[in-house]
Enzyme design. Sequence first.
Site, PDB file in Angstrom:
ATOM      1  N   HIS A  21       1.919 -15.564  46.965  1.00  0.00           N
ATOM      2  CA  HIS A  21       3.158 -14.780  46.949  1.00  0.00           C
ATOM      3  C   HIS A  21       3.178 -13.859  45.721  1.00  0.00           C
ATOM      4  O   HIS A  21       3.576 -12.695  45.807  1.00  0.00           O
ATOM      5  CB  HIS A  21       4.390 -15.689  46.875  1.00  0.00           C
ATOM      6  N   LYS A  45      14.060 -25.609  57.450  1.00  0.00           N
ATOM      7  CA  LYS A  45      12.738 -26.021  56.977  1.00  0.00           C
ATOM      8  C   LYS A  45      12.821 -27.243  56.052  1.00  0.00           C
ATOM      9  O   LYS A  45      11.804 -27.699  55.557  1.00  0.00           O
ATOM     10  CB  LYS A  45      12.080 -24.871  56.188  1.00  0.00           C
ATOM     11  N   ARG A  94      -2.139 -13.343  55.731  1.00  0.00           N
ATOM     12  CA  ARG A  94      -3.340 -14.016  55.243  1.00  0.00           C
ATOM     13  C   ARG A  94      -4.388 -14.102  56.333  1.00  0.00           C
ATOM     14  O   ARG A  94      -5.415 -13.479  56.285  1.00  0.00           O
ATOM     15  CB  ARG A  94      -2.986 -15.441  54.761  1.00  0.00           C
ATOM     16  N   SER A 132       2.295 -22.990  50.784  1.00  0.00           N
ATOM     17  CA  SER A 132       3.199 -23.888  50.056  1.00  0.00           C
ATOM     18  C   SER A 132       3.008 -25.326  50.535  1.00  0.00           C
ATOM     19  O   SER A 132       3.040 -26.267  49.753  1.00  0.00           O
ATOM     20  CB  SER A 132       4.651 -23.456  50.280  1.00  0.00           C
TER      21      SER A 132
HETATM   22  N1  COA Z   1      -0.396 -15.999  50.072  1.00  0.00           N
HETATM   23  C1  COA Z   1      -0.382 -17.322  50.209  1.00  0.00           C
HETATM   24  N2  COA Z   1       0.511 -17.978  50.981  1.00  0.00           N
HETATM   25  C2  COA Z   1       1.438 -17.279  51.640  1.00  0.00           C
HETATM   26  C3  COA Z   1       1.479 -15.876  51.530  1.00  0.00           C
HETATM   27  C4  COA Z   1       0.511 -15.234  50.699  1.00  0.00           C
HETATM   28  N3  COA Z   1       0.463 -13.922  50.556  1.00  0.00           N
HETATM   29  N4  COA Z   1       2.477 -15.434  52.304  1.00  0.00           N
HETATM   30  C5  COA Z   1       3.036 -16.507  52.888  1.00  0.00           C
HETATM   31  N5  COA Z   1       2.420 -17.625  52.486  1.00  0.00           N
HETATM   32  C6  COA Z   1       2.688 -18.993  52.976  1.00  0.00           C
HETATM   33  C7  COA Z   1       3.734 -19.764  52.291  1.00  0.00           C
HETATM   34  O1  COA Z   1       3.175 -20.505  51.244  1.00  0.00           O
HETATM   35  C8  COA Z   1       4.295 -20.626  53.415  1.00  0.00           C
HETATM   36  O2  COA Z   1       3.504 -21.753  53.631  1.00  0.00           O
HETATM   37  P1  COA Z   1       4.064 -23.034  54.422  1.00  0.00           P
HETATM   38  O3  COA Z   1       4.374 -22.575  55.820  1.00  0.00           O
HETATM   39  O4  COA Z   1       2.924 -23.974  54.308  1.00  0.00           O
HETATM   40  O5  COA Z   1       5.298 -23.493  53.707  1.00  0.00           O
HETATM   41  C9  COA Z   1       4.177 -19.739  54.616  1.00  0.00           C
HETATM   42  O6  COA Z   1       3.157 -18.834  54.320  1.00  0.00           O
HETATM   43  C10 COA Z   1       5.414 -18.961  54.948  1.00  0.00           C
HETATM   44  O7  COA Z   1       6.340 -19.038  53.899  1.00  0.00           O
HETATM   45  P2  COA Z   1       7.135 -17.846  53.291  1.00  0.00           P
HETATM   46  O8  COA Z   1       6.237 -16.708  52.941  1.00  0.00           O
HETATM   47  O9  COA Z   1       7.920 -18.412  52.163  1.00  0.00           O
HETATM   48  O10 COA Z   1       8.016 -17.305  54.450  1.00  0.00           O
HETATM   49  P3  COA Z   1       8.831 -18.002  55.596  1.00  0.00           P
HETATM   50  O11 COA Z   1       8.014 -17.895  56.841  1.00  0.00           O
HETATM   51  O12 COA Z   1       9.330 -19.336  55.231  1.00  0.00           O
HETATM   52  O13 COA Z   1      10.038 -16.984  55.648  1.00  0.00           O
HETATM   53  C11 COA Z   1      11.958 -15.899  56.573  1.00  0.00           C
HETATM   54  C12 COA Z   1      10.702 -16.741  56.812  1.00  0.00           C
HETATM   55  C13 COA Z   1      12.796 -16.467  55.469  1.00  0.00           C
HETATM   56  C14 COA Z   1      11.549 -14.476  56.203  1.00  0.00           C
HETATM   57  C15 COA Z   1      12.704 -15.907  57.928  1.00  0.00           C
HETATM   58  O14 COA Z   1      12.880 -17.241  58.354  1.00  0.00           O
HETATM   59  C16 COA Z   1      14.059 -15.243  57.853  1.00  0.00           C
HETATM   60  O15 COA Z   1      14.143 -14.048  57.851  1.00  0.00           O
HETATM   61  N6  COA Z   1      15.148 -16.072  57.779  1.00  0.00           N
HETATM   62  C17 COA Z   1      16.525 -15.556  57.737  1.00  0.00           C
HETATM   63  C18 COA Z   1      17.222 -15.751  59.094  1.00  0.00           C
HETATM   64  C19 COA Z   1      16.803 -14.651  60.058  1.00  0.00           C
HETATM   65  O16 COA Z   1      17.083 -13.483  59.888  1.00  0.00           O
HETATM   66  N7  COA Z   1      16.141 -15.088  61.140  1.00  0.00           N
HETATM   67  C20 COA Z   1      15.742 -14.158  62.188  1.00  0.00           C
HETATM   68  C21 COA Z   1      14.392 -13.574  61.931  1.00  0.00           C
HETATM   69  S1  COA Z   1      13.422 -13.768  63.378  1.00  0.00           S
END
Ligand code: COA
Length: 147
Positions: A21, A45, A94, A132
């Site tokens: 990140h 989550k 990724r 994560s």
């Molecule tokens: N390098 C390494 N790891 C990465 C990365 C990178 N560049 N980018 C993402 N990751 C990993 C994270 O570590 C995480 O791992 P995990 O699944 O093992 O925990 C995973 O990828 C995704 O996590 P994160 O990047 O924190 O994003 P998320 O998928 O949890 O986020 C939201 C999703 C918050 C953007 C989405 O749920 C959202 O918009 N929520 C608000 C409600 C909404 O509007 N919903 C409708 C949208 S459809």
Amino acid sequence: MAASRRICVYPGTFDPITRGHLDIIDRGVKLFDLLVVAVAESPGKAPLFSAQERLAMIREEVGRHRNVKVESFDSLLMDYVRNKGANIVLRGLRVMSDFEYEFQMALINRKLDPSIETVFMMTSDNYAPVSSRFIKEIARYGGDERL
Ligand code: COA
């Protein structure tokens, strides 16, 4: 007339923030006037860290950037982005399996608000396998999680 500021929102659950990140933030910050790291509360989550803890960890890491703000939100992402006066969402990619999820989410978000664009940055190759979930698992069993 002054050019409008390019404000970008980088959303995620960040439970916890990883070097992957941070790599996206370090590179993304060069492309925008303001980058808002938006910490989704993501109750669905069941995060290990509270939103306050996640905010604090991220603030500690990004303090050196003057044009990065860190906030939490608990709403639809598109509503949050619009309220910030932003029109760009940044996400990291990724591996191929990210693509399907990200593609679907970007399309749904575009239906919710077509004026907001999602842009993707490829992760730096060192961080392609980092997540994560893996970091938490390695830490839980006493391994070295500083990947
Ligand atoms: N390098 C390494 N790891 C990465 C990365 C990178 N560049 N980018 C993402 N990751 C990993 C994270 O570590 C995480 O791992 P995990 O699944 O093992 O925990 C995973 O990828 C995704 O996590 P994160 O990047 O924190 O994003 P998320 O998928 O949890 O986020 C939201 C999703 C918050 C953007 C989405 O749920 C959202 O918009 N929520 C608000 C409600 C909404 O509007 N919903 C409708 C949208 S459809």
